[in-house]
Motif scaffolding. Structure first.
Motif, PDB file in Angstrom:
ATOM      1  N   ALA A  34      -5.115  -2.899  -8.499  1.00  0.00           N
ATOM      2  CA  ALA A  34      -3.984  -2.509  -7.427  1.00  0.00           C
ATOM      3  C   ALA A  34      -4.033  -0.972  -7.404  1.00  0.00           C
ATOM      4  O   ALA A  34      -4.072  -0.408  -8.396  1.00  0.00           O
ATOM      5  N   GLU A  35      -3.558  -0.542  -6.115  1.00  0.00           N
ATOM      6  CA  GLU A  35      -3.372   0.890  -5.951  1.00  0.00           C
ATOM      7  C   GLU A  35      -1.658   1.577  -6.437  1.00  0.00           C
ATOM      8  O   GLU A  35      -1.719   2.503  -6.423  1.00  0.00           O
ATOM      9  N   ASN A  36      -0.810   0.453  -6.720  1.00  0.00           N
ATOM     10  CA  ASN A  36       0.313   0.917  -7.219  1.00  0.00           C
ATOM     11  C   ASN A  36       1.236  -0.064  -7.723  1.00  0.00           C
ATOM     12  O   ASN A  36       0.669  -1.357  -7.661  1.00  0.00           O
ATOM     13  N   GLY A  37       2.412   0.081  -8.333  1.00  0.00           N
ATOM     14  CA  GLY A  37       2.969  -0.798  -9.207  1.00  0.00           C
ATOM     15  C   GLY A  37       3.733  -2.030  -8.251  1.00  0.00           C
ATOM     16  O   GLY A  37       3.562  -3.086  -8.899  1.00  0.00           O
ATOM     17  N   ALA A  40       0.639  -4.510  -7.686  1.00  0.00           N
ATOM     18  CA  ALA A  40       0.574  -4.813  -9.027  1.00  0.00           C
ATOM     19  C   ALA A  40       1.389  -6.122  -9.400  1.00  0.00           C
ATOM     20  O   ALA A  40       1.457  -7.083  -9.814  1.00  0.00           O
ATOM     21  N   LEU A  41       2.894  -5.592  -9.207  1.00  0.00           N
ATOM     22  CA  LEU A  41       3.802  -6.553  -9.433  1.00  0.00           C
ATOM     23  C   LEU A  41       3.700  -7.993  -8.336  1.00  0.00           C
ATOM     24  O   LEU A  41       3.883  -9.176  -8.887  1.00  0.00           O
ATOM     25  N   THR A  42       3.032  -7.710  -7.330  1.00  0.00           N
ATOM     26  CA  THR A  42       2.777  -9.023  -6.446  1.00  0.00           C
ATOM     27  C   THR A  42       1.762  -9.868  -7.231  1.00  0.00           C
ATOM     28  O   THR A  42       1.840 -11.120  -7.201  1.00  0.00           O
ATOM     29  N   ILE A  43       0.930  -9.106  -7.580  1.00  0.00           N
ATOM     30  CA  ILE A  43      -0.276  -9.776  -8.273  1.00  0.00           C
ATOM     31  C   ILE A  43       0.235 -10.488  -9.462  1.00  0.00           C
ATOM     32  O   ILE A  43      -0.021 -11.703  -9.634  1.00  0.00           O
ATOM     33  N   LEU A  51      -3.645  -8.874 -18.976  1.00  0.00           N
ATOM     34  CA  LEU A  51      -3.125  -7.682 -19.411  1.00  0.00           C
ATOM     35  C   LEU A  51      -3.325  -6.743 -18.250  1.00  0.00           C
ATOM     36  O   LEU A  51      -4.128  -6.770 -17.460  1.00  0.00           O
ATOM     37  N   VAL A  52      -2.405  -5.606 -18.578  1.00  0.00           N
ATOM     38  CA  VAL A  52      -2.367  -4.503 -17.416  1.00  0.00           C
ATOM     39  C   VAL A  52      -2.619  -3.188 -17.920  1.00  0.00           C
ATOM     40  O   VAL A  52      -2.317  -3.024 -19.187  1.00  0.00           O
ATOM     41  N   VAL A  53      -3.563  -2.541 -17.205  1.00  0.00           N
ATOM     42  CA  VAL A  53      -3.789  -1.183 -17.494  1.00  0.00           C
ATOM     43  C   VAL A  53      -3.430  -0.306 -16.551  1.00  0.00           C
ATOM     44  O   VAL A  53      -3.736  -0.466 -15.184  1.00  0.00           O
ATOM     45  N   SER A  54      -2.273   0.597 -16.536  1.00  0.00           N
ATOM     46  CA  SER A  54      -1.656   0.946 -15.534  1.00  0.00           C
ATOM     47  C   SER A  54      -1.552   2.628 -15.788  1.00  0.00           C
ATOM     48  O   SER A  54      -1.019   2.883 -16.940  1.00  0.00           O
TER      49      SER A  54
END
Length: 456
Positions: A34-37, A40-43, A51-54
């Motif tokens: 994902a290209e932004n938060g 990512a939140l939608t996903i 897990l998320v690496v942001s």
């Protein structure tokens, strides 16, 4: 296993997203980007992410805002923050908001793998620790007894514990089927992993599938967050399915497939998860009769019945009653006299060990001292005992351990039962009870005081 874990990489720089995607795939994970938060939140709202690496700094929604949004929506997916060398204070703020860890840019593949592995391990430990706290009441319980019947059960446990074969435990309610399953687990190579017990009769049928296999967020009304099922939780350990014949037939087909293939799917997902578990099942029904009644699939029965253990009812192991009584009463510093023990040994125990434990717990409460006497036992239980039976059976066998040659003890047992029965029929009226007994009311009061039955 790594290939089962889906990692969401969030970064606004295309080359960094590509680098993370390649690194994650090389490490054996399934990357999602994902290209932004906000994206990512939608996903995370609609997909299963482990897990998320942001990145910390991004347009539209940065890493800190993403963390705040996740916690506000009760999404507890672990998050690793990627930040630059001079932004340690921001990384600390991210940890306060619930980030699992942070790594400094630039980083190598090994650093990323270590951080991911550590975060996933902590997440699983949290789930396991919560489960172990819920199960703490079961720790320390064991299969008690020295009768030939129970020794046979111990032998069967020793034979099968080291194997991976499924086990079917058959026995009446209250005979200790879960204790046998726990003993198998504790003596197996899986003893350091979790023992997960599921009572198929206690969970509503419409919820049982989710309980066993888990579900994704939004899989059905009320599924506000993903849930790990008991199969996943038991990975590496033992799954105990109690009262398996009460499981809906349609769900039994899914259970059979999971046992045969070693894979499961959460509700709302088409992603298969590999699980390594040992299944022990139990039933209080005759399995063959359950098949005839349509309660149990025949193919599932043969899959479960690789090794069968039949638990004896308590009436078939009466010589264990004194040992069991001592075990249950030890924590209360109470013991039981011979007369009361003799009564326990001449009762049929339809509720088996569970009923015995409840009877002794009540008796320990009502007895006035450290010794449980016959008068402290439930009247309705004593009414069902024929106190003359032990005197009339096996009279030629003086070695019978249940045969008491004490005439005063036998007379006392008979008097207690008959007086209790008279009081029951007289609804507690002492005058009427005395007439039924054909003795004076004064004599009745004397016996009530002598046998401590004045509360009747």
């Amino acid at each position: 296993m790594n290939q089962q874990k889906r990692i969401l990489a969030v970064d606004d720089e295309p080359h960094m997203r590509r680098l993370l995607e390649i690194s994650l795939r090389q490490a054996g994970y399934q990357p999602v980007v994902a290209e932004n938060g906000k994206e990512a939140l939608t996903i995370l709202r609609n997909d299963n992410i482990d897990l998320v690496v942001s990145d910390l700094h991004m347009p539209v929604m940065d890493g800190l805002k993403l963390l705040e949004a996740l916690r506000a929506e009760n999404i507890d997916t672990p998050v690793i923050i990627v930040t630059a060398q001079g932004e340690i204070s921001s990384a600390v703020q991210a940890m306060k908001l619930g980030a699992s860890d942070y790594i400094l840019r630039p980083f190598d593949l090994e650093t990323l793998e270590i951080a991911i592995s550590r975060a996933l391990s902590v997440t699983r430990l949290k789930v396991e620790n919560q489960f172990l706290r819920d199960e703490a009441g079961q720790i320390g319980k064991s299969l008690i007894g020295e009768s030939p019947a129970i020794r046979k059960v111990h032998q069967a446990i020793s034979q099968v514990a080291a194997e991976k074969a499924t086990v079917l435990i058959a026995g009446e309610t209250g005979t200790g089927k879960e204790l046998v399953a726990r003993a198998i687990h504790q003596q197996s190579p899986r003893k350091n992993a979790l023992f997960i017990a599921v009572n198929c009769a206690a969970i509503p049928s419409e919820m049982l599938e989710s309980e066993l296999f888990g579900h994704e967020r939004g899989a059905f009304t009320g599924a506000v967050k993903e849930r790990i099922g008991k199969f996943e939780l038991a990975d590496g350990g033992t799954l105990f399915l109690d009262e398996v014949t009460e499981m809906p037939i349609a769900l039994q087909a899914k259970l059979l497939r999971a046992l045969q293939e070693g894979t499961i799917e959460r509700l709302g997902s088409n992603r298969q998860l590999n699980v390594d578990i040992r299944v022990v099942a139990a039933t209080n029904r005759d399995p063959m009769q359950a098949i005839k009644e349509g309660k149990l699939r025949e193919d599932l029965y043969y899959r479960l019945n690789v090794f069968r253990i039949d638990l004896p009812p308590l009436r078939d192991r009466l010589s264990d009653i004194k040992i069991l009584a001592a075990h249950f009463l030890k924590k209360r510093n109470v013991s039981i006299d011979e007369n009361a023990a003799s009564l326990l040994e001449n009762y049929a125990w339809p509720g088996n060990i569970r009923e015995l434990e409840n009877v002794l717990e009540r008796a320990a409460i009502v007895c006035s001292g450290p010794l449980i006497r016959a008068e402290n036992l439930p009247v309705d239980m004593i009414k069902k005992i024929n106190p003359i039976a032990p005197l009339l059976t096996n009279t030629n066998d003086l070695s019978n351990p249940r045969l008491s040659l004490s005439l005063p003890d036998a007379v006392q047992s008979i008097e207690i039962q008959i007086i209790s029965e008279a009081l029951t029929q007289a609804n507690g009226n002492k005058s009427r009870a005395a007439k039924l007994l054909e003795i004076s009311e004064r004599s009745l009061w004397y016996k009530l005081s002598r046998y401590h039955l004045t509360d009747q």
